[in-house]
Design an enzyme around this catalytic site. Sequence first.
Site, PDB file in Angstrom:
ATOM      1  N   ASP A 171      42.976  46.750  11.676  1.00  0.00           N
ATOM      2  CA  ASP A 171      41.926  47.626  11.635  1.00  0.00           C
ATOM      3  C   ASP A 171      40.775  47.390  12.625  1.00  0.00           C
ATOM      4  OD1 ASP A 171      42.432  49.629   9.255  1.00  0.00           O
ATOM      5  OD2 ASP A 171      42.086  47.867   7.990  1.00  0.00           O
ATOM      6  N   ILE A 172      40.379  46.174  12.673  1.00  0.00           N
ATOM      7  CA  ILE A 172      39.408  45.578  13.519  1.00  0.00           C
ATOM      8  C   ILE A 172      39.844  45.657  15.114  1.00  0.00           C
ATOM      9  CG2 ILE A 172      38.096  43.539  14.250  1.00  0.00           C
ATOM     10  CD1 ILE A 172      38.149  42.684  11.435  1.00  0.00           C
TER      11      ILE A 172
END
Length: 390
Positions: A171-172
Amino acid sequence: MTGTPPLDDITVIDCTQMLSGPFATQLLADLGADVIKVERPGQGDITRNVGPEIGDSGISAYFASLNRGKRSVELDLSTGEGAAALESLAETADVLVENYRPGTMAGWGLGYDDLRSVNEDLIYCSITGFLNGPHRDLPAFDMVVQALAGSMSITGQPDGPPARPGIPIGDICAGTYAVVGITTALYSGGGRRVEVPMFEGLVSWLTERAARTFVTDEPYPRLGTVHPTLAPYRAFETADGWFAVAIGSEGTWRELCDAIARPDLMTDDRFETNDDRVANRDALAAELEGIFERKTAAEWFELFRDHGLPGAPVRNTIEVFEDDHLRASGTLADLEIDGVDLPFPVCPIEFSGATKRSGHGQPRLGEHTDSVLSEVLPIETVTALLQQGE
């Protein structure tokens, strides 16, 4: 630091939820953008209901960590009225970010081509699981992407199962690449679609791990904290915790031997060069483990700093926010919600002559619906939308 934030004149429509998209728009908000978070009426971002709750505030820690300083607008984009309202917002916005499944926004008449017809300068960023290909329509949760991208296979102890890194790196990674894509598009004049995939993004992070695989024709090994080509490069247990040691050159190896009062290790045939130390890493570890057990992690940290050696205590997530350096460097934004102190880290990039936004709280669901929509819609239309959401 003085001056206006770098993105002070940029308006971002945030049609994202969970982590990858909100992380991207949080970075943009930290850099000064006006971020308008569009949320489902009565429900909002999924993370509003993912505990733990902050005190008795009704606000989740998850949501607060990713949505500071944004303005919340409730709109049902699946309805004609909601879609029309978003279209009106898009007419004057600079950026739109969304992380729905591919085709969802277009199905509501809010795809790139739809909104480009009302604002040809709009940067339309889609965060997806995968680019076009066989995996395109797979549900893209962080762990699914980590598994497919290889990062789980190289994380964990050699004799243990694959492990998911403690940080949701899929996600990051995508959120960070989204900001790179958006700011690049802003620099080049706007008016384009930007697509950022989680899977391909995380594969690109393999870097040296991929190169080693190509050269050896073998899967990159799972090694815990050990480095495959440097030694000693791993965590050692101390009298009260763990200490990470990163010796990457012959000079630092010699300095380490002096610091631990073991000059004999420098002349030991097993450890003379880095290649020797890698070949005899188990014997080297046996020599060093007993030494590191004699002091606390804090004592080793002080010794390493005195000698200019690369090493640090392995801290937990309470200890890291007690680090005086974080406070001194200005990367924490102090918030207080229902009596709970939350020193959230802001975007760590610094610019000369500019500042970052900090100290802004997270919005209540729909807190800014009236004020934001009144900027682009007639009052009677805003009133009708507000009544629909009741």
